[in-house]
Enzyme design. Structure first.
Site, PDB file in Angstrom:
ATOM      1  N   ARG A 241      33.718  10.915 -81.243  1.00 36.08           N
ATOM      2  CA  ARG A 241      33.332  12.014 -80.373  1.00 36.08           C
ATOM      3  C   ARG A 241      33.272  13.281 -81.121  1.00 36.08           C
ATOM      4  O   ARG A 241      34.224  13.557 -81.666  1.00 36.08           O
ATOM      5  CB  ARG A 241      34.494  12.138 -79.194  1.00 36.08           C
ATOM      6  CG  ARG A 241      34.048  12.574 -77.915  1.00 36.08           C
ATOM      7  CD  ARG A 241      33.553  11.413 -77.157  1.00 36.08           C
ATOM      8  NE  ARG A 241      32.761  12.101 -76.142  1.00 36.08           N
ATOM      9  CZ  ARG A 241      32.197  11.415 -75.206  1.00 36.08           C
ATOM     10  NH1 ARG A 241      32.222  10.110 -75.084  1.00 36.08           N
ATOM     11  NH2 ARG A 241      31.555  12.130 -74.126  1.00 36.08           N
TER      12      ARG A 241
ATOM     13  N   GLU B 122      41.915  25.523 -90.360  1.00 37.71           N
ATOM     14  CA  GLU B 122      41.016  26.227 -90.176  1.00 37.71           C
ATOM     15  C   GLU B 122      40.237  26.858 -91.472  1.00 37.71           C
ATOM     16  O   GLU B 122      40.862  27.047 -92.736  1.00 37.71           O
ATOM     17  CB  GLU B 122      41.535  27.770 -89.586  1.00 37.71           C
ATOM     18  CG  GLU B 122      41.904  27.407 -88.151  1.00 37.71           C
ATOM     19  CD  GLU B 122      42.310  28.550 -87.475  1.00 37.71           C
ATOM     20  OE1 GLU B 122      42.863  29.474 -88.019  1.00 37.71           O
ATOM     21  OE2 GLU B 122      42.345  28.587 -86.170  1.00 37.71           O
TER      22      GLU B 122
ATOM     23  N   THR C  66      25.192  15.144 -81.778  1.00 36.27           N
ATOM     24  CA  THR C  66      26.462  14.629 -81.459  1.00 36.27           C
ATOM     25  C   THR C  66      26.549  13.395 -82.480  1.00 36.27           C
ATOM     26  O   THR C  66      25.827  12.836 -83.020  1.00 36.27           O
ATOM     27  CB  THR C  66      26.567  13.739 -80.005  1.00 36.27           C
ATOM     28  OG1 THR C  66      25.308  12.999 -79.861  1.00 36.27           O
ATOM     29  CG2 THR C  66      26.519  14.781 -78.944  1.00 36.27           C
TER      30      THR C  66
ATOM     31  N   LYS D 271      26.718   8.949 -79.760  1.00 34.89           N
ATOM     32  CA  LYS D 271      25.668   8.415 -78.991  1.00 34.89           C
ATOM     33  C   LYS D 271      25.049   7.089 -80.089  1.00 34.89           C
ATOM     34  O   LYS D 271      25.785   6.415 -80.369  1.00 34.89           O
ATOM     35  CB  LYS D 271      24.768   9.205 -78.597  1.00 34.89           C
ATOM     36  CG  LYS D 271      25.527  10.393 -77.541  1.00 34.89           C
ATOM     37  CD  LYS D 271      24.533  11.265 -77.066  1.00 34.89           C
ATOM     38  CE  LYS D 271      25.327  12.308 -76.210  1.00 34.89           C
ATOM     39  NZ  LYS D 271      24.414  13.503 -75.798  1.00 34.89           N
TER      40      LYS D 271
ATOM     41  N   TYR E 179      46.134  20.937 -89.432  1.00 35.32           N
ATOM     42  CA  TYR E 179      45.446  22.336 -89.314  1.00 35.32           C
ATOM     43  C   TYR E 179      44.707  22.662 -90.497  1.00 35.32           C
ATOM     44  O   TYR E 179      45.512  22.745 -91.406  1.00 35.32           O
ATOM     45  CB  TYR E 179      46.434  23.532 -88.529  1.00 35.32           C
ATOM     46  CG  TYR E 179      46.033  23.807 -87.048  1.00 35.32           C
ATOM     47  CD1 TYR E 179      44.857  24.641 -87.143  1.00 35.32           C
ATOM     48  CD2 TYR E 179      46.758  23.702 -86.083  1.00 35.32           C
ATOM     49  CE1 TYR E 179      44.397  25.159 -85.865  1.00 35.32           C
ATOM     50  CE2 TYR E 179      46.105  23.871 -84.704  1.00 35.32           C
ATOM     51  CZ  TYR E 179      45.022  24.586 -84.525  1.00 35.32           C
ATOM     52  OH  TYR E 179      44.422  24.826 -83.515  1.00 35.32           O
TER      53      TYR E 179
ATOM     54  N   ASP F 237      17.560  19.430 -81.334  1.00 39.77           N
ATOM     55  CA  ASP F 237      18.857  18.510 -81.000  1.00 39.77           C
ATOM     56  C   ASP F 237      18.425  17.242 -80.919  1.00 39.77           C
ATOM     57  O   ASP F 237      17.935  16.563 -80.006  1.00 39.77           O
ATOM     58  CB  ASP F 237      19.271  19.270 -79.793  1.00 39.77           C
ATOM     59  CG  ASP F 237      20.416  18.743 -79.120  1.00 39.77           C
ATOM     60  OD1 ASP F 237      20.922  17.685 -79.610  1.00 39.77           O
ATOM     61  OD2 ASP F 237      20.864  19.199 -77.923  1.00 39.77           O
TER      62      ASP F 237
END
Ligand SMILES: *Cc1c(COP(=O)(O)O)cnc(C)c1O
Length: 417
Positions: A232, A53, A223, A226, A51, A197
């Site tokens: 991902r 953050e 992204t 792609k 973790y 985008d």
């Protein structure tokens, strides 16, 4: 026996079946790809246990000695590949990256102007069913009814009419290169933030096979899975002046802890994207898409805009009277996987629209060249001519599977071994 096979044979078997499917079929879904073994290994690493953050050097949990370095390497590599001033690699995927960008620049009810969804835009560019269309006043521009390309006078006219706070360029189903300089002028004229985008074509930008929006835009989202051929995930690139606003919008504005295994895999993908091999890949993707376009045009198919400049093509089936859904399903049974798609000014319903979309990113990753795209185009035409001939579809699927054996797909085989 591997661990997954021992503890969860059900999921192990399903993953193995999916590996086989990805190996045996010709995957033409324009947003999909095959990641390398290295990207796959980083994604499946112990970094999923952490973790973290916050951002490197400014975290809310201890134990970040290694993670800070991973994220810093990822950021430095993205900056180098795209010549970006500031980079955030934490968005969980493309949609949250866009929502975080709106959160950085907009108040609820502010106006955004993007490409209409049926004309190639994305849900998150203001579609009514998306949060982007519900929390903001979403306006759209369309392609030209004749050329199906963008008419920048029309985009400018729409911008002057609705005075957006933020202007979006970018798409999921448009086969042509956009004129980022013209968009920039329009944004300046109406005082809008200019966002691009580049989710679909960022790999082509990284490989030098498509102009970069980075010099023109205030903020660029993409992204990573792609054409860029990473895990991902997503990232936001912006000018230094917006760095603090973007970082605050991603965390704590929208998200909690970043997916550190994905961050590591983004770093790996960016090292690959900086290579000469990736430049060759990006250029081959465009050549392959063009060859598929030409093959289909020669067989009498209609292509939206008459061809392609990038990795994707959109076949307009409206003159054939065929159901695009039926075509897509028959092709899938014949070993060719793609999706049915709306076309500009579609008169059919979105669940059975007027076109099919295909892209060359995945097949190019497994080594398809121009002659192989001719093979693919020939098969598509043959299947569309014999949609109800189940024996022919089954025979074609076997032929496709045999053909695919020459092209071992990267990243497969981990669990089959
Ligand atoms: C794919 C895509 C997205 C969304 O990405 P997800 O990872 O599916 O959320 C956003 N914008 C465009 C233009 C896309 O093509």
């Amino acid at each position: 026996m591997n661990a997954l096979q021992a503890t969860d044979p059900e999921i192990h078997a399903l993953i193995c079946q999916e590996e086989e499917r990805q190996s045996d079929k010709i995957r033409l879904i324009a947003s999909e790809n095959y990641v390398s073994n290295s990207v796959m290994q980083a994604t499946g690493s112990v970094l999923t246990n952490k973790y973290s953050e916050g951002y490197p050097g400014k975290r809310y949990y201890e134990g970040q000695q290694i993670i800070d370095q991973v994220e810093s390497v990822a950021i430095a590599r993205v900056k180098a590949v795209f010549a970006a001033e500031h980079v955030n690699v934490q968005p969980y995927s493309g949609s949250p990256a866009n929502i975080a960008t709106y959160l950085a620049f907009l108040q609820p009810g502010d106006t955004i102007l993007g490409m209409a969804l049926p004309h190639g835009g994305h849900l998150t560019h203001g579609a009514p069913v998306s949060i982007s269309g519900r929390y903001f006043r979403a306006e759209s521009y369309s392609v030209d009814p004749e050329s199906k390309r963008l008419d920048y006078d029309q985009v400018r006219k729409r911008a002057l009419e609705c005075r957006p706070r933020l202007l979006v360029a970018g798409h999921s189903a448009h086969p042509r290169i956009l004129d980022f300089a013209k968009f920039r002028q329009i944004a300046d004229e109406v005082g809008a933030i200019f966002m691009v985008d580049m989710a679909h074509f960022s790999g082509l930008v990284a490989g030098g096979a498509h102009p970069s929006p980075v010099p023109y835009a205030d903020v660029v989202t993409t992204t990573t899975h792609k054409s860029l051929r990473g895990p991902r995930g997503a990232m936001i690139l912006c000018r230094d002046q917006y760095a603090a606003a973007i970082d605050k919008a991603v965390f704590p504005g929208l998200q909690g802890g970043p997916h550190d295994h994905t961050t590591a895999a983004i770093a790996v993908a960016m090292k690959e994207a900086a290579s000469d091999a990736f430049k060759d890949y990006a250029h081959q993707v465009v050549k392959n898409a063009r060859t598929l376009a030409k093959t289909l045009l020669d067989k009498g198919f209609n292509l939206v805009t008459g061809g392609t400049d990038n990795h994707l093509l959109l076949v307009d089936l409206s003159a054939t009277g065929l159901s695009s859904k039926k075509v897509a399903k028959a092709l899938d049974r014949a070993g060719i996987v793609l999706n049915y798609n709306t076309i500009p000014f579609d008169t059919r319903k979105p669940t059975d629209p007027g076109g099919i979309r295909m892209g060359a990113c995945a097949v190019t990753s497994r080594g398809f060249k121009e002659k192989d795209m001719v093979f693919v185009g020939d098969i598509i035409a043959a299947v569309i001519a014999r949609l109800d001939d189940e024996a022919f579809l089954a025979k074609t699927a076997a032929h496709v599977k045999e053909y695919c054996r020459q092209f071992p797909a990267p990243g497969l085989g981990h669990l089959l071994a």
